[in-house]
Design an enzyme around this catalytic site. Structure first.
Site, short mmCIF file in Angstrom:
data_model
loop_
_atom_site.label_atom_id
_atom_site.label_comp_id
_atom_site.label_asym_id
_atom_site.label_seq_id
_atom_site.Cartn_x
_atom_site.Cartn_y
_atom_site.Cartn_z
N ARG A 105 -76.98 17.51 -23.46
CA ARG A 105 -77.09 17.53 -22.00
C ARG A 105 -76.13 16.56 -21.29
NH1 ARG A 105 -83.37 16.78 -21.63
NH2 ARG A 105 -83.04 16.17 -23.80
N GLY B 19 -93.26 13.04 -26.36
CA GLY B 19 -94.40 13.23 -27.24
C GLY B 19 -95.59 12.48 -26.65
N TYR C 26 -36.65 -7.18 -16.35
CA TYR C 26 -36.53 -6.06 -17.28
C TYR C 26 -35.18 -5.38 -17.09
CZ TYR C 26 -38.15 -1.71 -19.58
OH TYR C 26 -38.32 -0.64 -20.40
C1 UD1 Z 1 -88.55 11.89 -29.69
C2 UD1 Z 1 -89.99 11.85 -30.21
C3 UD1 Z 1 -90.94 11.90 -29.01
C4 UD1 Z 1 -90.66 10.75 -28.07
C5 UD1 Z 1 -89.19 10.77 -27.65
C6 UD1 Z 1 -88.87 9.49 -26.90
C7 UD1 Z 1 -89.98 12.97 -32.37
C8 UD1 Z 1 -90.31 14.19 -33.10
N1 UD1 Z 1 -90.22 12.96 -31.06
O1 UD1 Z 1 -88.40 13.14 -29.04
O2 UD1 Z 1 -92.28 11.82 -29.47
O3 UD1 Z 1 -91.49 10.84 -26.94
O4 UD1 Z 1 -88.33 10.81 -28.81
O5 UD1 Z 1 -87.59 9.56 -26.35
O6 UD1 Z 1 -89.53 12.01 -32.95
N2 UD1 Z 1 -81.90 12.01 -33.81
C9 UD1 Z 1 -81.17 11.94 -34.96
N3 UD1 Z 1 -81.22 12.97 -35.85
C10 UD1 Z 1 -81.98 14.06 -35.65
C11 UD1 Z 1 -82.75 14.12 -34.47
C12 UD1 Z 1 -82.68 13.09 -33.58
O7 UD1 Z 1 -80.46 10.95 -35.19
O8 UD1 Z 1 -81.99 14.93 -36.52
C13 UD1 Z 1 -81.84 10.90 -32.87
C14 UD1 Z 1 -81.24 11.29 -31.53
O9 UD1 Z 1 -79.85 11.08 -31.53
C15 UD1 Z 1 -81.96 10.34 -30.59
C16 UD1 Z 1 -83.30 10.12 -31.26
O10 UD1 Z 1 -83.15 10.47 -32.61
O11 UD1 Z 1 -81.31 9.10 -30.49
C17 UD1 Z 1 -84.44 10.93 -30.65
O12 UD1 Z 1 -84.15 12.31 -30.81
P1 UD1 Z 1 -84.44 13.36 -29.67
O13 UD1 Z 1 -83.97 14.68 -30.12
O14 UD1 Z 1 -83.97 12.85 -28.37
O15 UD1 Z 1 -86.04 13.37 -29.71
P2 UD1 Z 1 -86.98 13.77 -28.55
O16 UD1 Z 1 -87.15 15.23 -28.53
O17 UD1 Z 1 -86.59 13.10 -27.29
#
Ligand code: UD1
Ligand code: MG
Length: 454
Positions: A16, A140, A387
């Site tokens: 996004r 979450g 220069y």
């Molecule tokens: C996650 C939480 C959610 C919480 C929210 C807070 C889970 C399943 N959910 O959701 O409960 O309220 O964060 O912001 O954990 N990332 C990786 N690898 C991956 C997936 C994600 O490194 O495979 C990193 C992303 O870059 C990011 C962070 O993990 O920095 C969170 O991932 P994101 O996809 O934003 O999770 P949310 O859906 O926001």
């Protein structure tokens, strides 16, 4: 005693943001978001930080350098899968690992310290940092038992209508006992709405096996905000700027209009300095006491002494000693040192030069690659011709020299101590001390040239 270490999740693309730059490298308050998170972790006492990278991993590694260790998550299969990438490094450690996200730039060391301390005090195996959100959309939800204990975390996409009403959310920040965490991660599945390995499921797994799961709620939800879009980035920027301005005002700095003043986190400013509107102070800039900075000024990595006035001007990677007056419309470029009581103003550019105590460069000059002594007057329009199209050369002007208006000093060249240069001269040869150099055509008057006489 066991030590605190962290795993910071930073592998996501941040779709996004609509950017080619990895999300965690976007800046807030003049620093990459990931850097802000690492700073907060270090402030909380972290001794070792492991960053999980994926999208744009090499760029992230270059930006962070030796401040962290890196593990690579080649496919983004969820937050649980991301943390599991650090298993080889951490699974046998007897200690607490704090899991953080690289996109939460408003975190403070104090909040993380509180999370860690309460996790330890409770003797929990997992402690989640929660926040009460005005709008819980996208987060979450924290599901508690009737007795108030954390039972599980339910992602928005998996939540029942009743669960969606909960405003206490998962910040995505946790403390875990290392060995317990990595063992539980082996039992995750991706049986959910997004088909991902959720880190959040670890809490339910631990509850079911009778381990203690705890929660700490942040006093201020703003600290836990995660950034997913440019609109949220601008919101975080505003908060972080406001925090810095308040901190400085509490230390004795006057900021006339905080809404139009932009001061980076690491900038230091002394007491009784006044910052006028539309001023940017960036990077490692340091400003002394009793200065007046702005309006409409920008200083980046600039060291400014005390009792300095600088308005409508721009300086970067340079130094201004005490009682200097700069502006309006001055450009000070790198490797420039302006000594005490110098006055520079009205469309003057100085680059890679030193200007000695009490000297004046008051109007319309370019001073590049020059060493100017003390008590020198550089007349209006003085130019160092530094220069030749291939190489740069230095100009040296001795103490108490007086350079007349509209002169060119063709480098390499020197003007001796106490020497004078006649106005309009183009100086190509060294001027001895105390001499007068005139290098221009003598004036001729040709009588009767025109008949326009009144
Ligand atoms: C996650 C939480 C959610 C919480 C929210 C807070 C889970 C399943 N959910 O959701 O409960 O309220 O964060 O912001 O954990 N990332 C990786 N690898 C991956 C997936 C994600 O490194 O495979 C990193 C992303 O870059 C990011 C962070 O993990 O920095 C969170 O991932 P994101 O996809 O934003 O999770 P949310 O859906 O926001
Ligand atoms: Mg997120």
């Amino acid at each position: 005693m066991t030590e605190l270490l962290t795993v910071v999740l930073a592998a996501g693309k941040g779709t996004r943001m609509q950017s080619t730059l990895p999300k965690v490298l976007h800046q807030v308050g003049g620093k990459a978001m990931l850097q802000q998170v690492l700073d907060a972790a270090n402030d909380a006492g972290s001794k070792r930080n492991v960053v999980v990278v994926g999208f744009g991993g090499e760029t992230v590694k270059t930006a962070i350098g030796t401040q962290a260790e890196f593990v690579v998550q080649t496919e983004q299969l969820g937050t649980g899968h991301a943390v599991a990438q650090a298993a080889d490094l951490l699974k046998n450690i007897d200690g607490t690992v704090m899991v953080l996200c690289g996109d939460t730039p408003l975190l403070t060391g104090n909040l993380l310290k509180k999370l860690y301390d309460e996790h330890k005090k409770a003797g929990a195996k997992a402690t989640v940092l929660t926040a009460i959100m005005p709008d819980a959309n996208g987060y979450g939800r924290i599901i508690r038992t009737k007795a108030g204990a954390v039972e599980k975390i339910v992602e928005q996409k998996d939540a029942a209508p009743q669960e969606l009403l909960v405003r206490e959310v998962n910040s995505g920040i946790y403390c875990f006992e290392c060995k317990v965490l990595f063992k539980a991660l082996e039992n995750l599945n991706c049986d959910n709405a997004q088909g991902e390995y959720y880190l959040t499921d670890v809490l339910e797994i631990l509850n079911k096996s009778g381990e203690k799961v705890w929660a700490v709620t942040a006093d201020n939800y703003e600290e836990t905000l995660g950034i997913n879009s440019r609109v949220q980035l601008a919101g975080a920027e505003k908060i972080i700027r406001q925090r810095k301005n308040i901190e400085l005002m509490n230390q004795g700095v006057t900021i006339l209009d905080p809404d139009s003043t932009f001061i980076d986190k690491n900038v230091q400013i002394g007491k009784d300095t006044i910052i006028y509107p539309f001023t940017w102070l960036e990077g490692e800039t340091v400003v002394g006491e009793h200065c007046e900075i702005g309006p409409n000024s920008r200083f980046t990595n600039t060291k400014i002494g005390s009792f300095v006035t600088a308005h409508f001007s721009y300086g970067h990677d340079c130094e201004l000693e005490d009682e200097v007056i700069v502006g309006p419309y001055v450009h000070l470029r790198p490797q420039t040192k302006i000594m005490k009581k110098v006055k520079i103003g009205n469309f003057v550019e100085v680059k890679n030069s030193t200007v000695g105590e009490g000297s004046k460069l008051p109007h319309l000059s370019y001073i590049g690659d020059a060493d100017i002594g003390s008590g020198v007057n550089m007349g209006c329009g003085t130019i160092t011709v530094n220069y030749d199209g291939k190489k740069k050369f230095r100009t040296v002007v001795g103490n108490d020299a007086f350079v007349g208006c509209n002169s060119n000093l063709v480098a390499p060249v020197s003007v001796g101590d106490g020497a004078y240069v006649g106005a309009g001269s183009t100086i190509t040869k060294d001027v001895p001390p105390a001499a007068l150099a005139i290098a221009r055509q003598r004036q001729r008057n040709i009588e009767g040239w025109s008949d326009k006489r009144s």
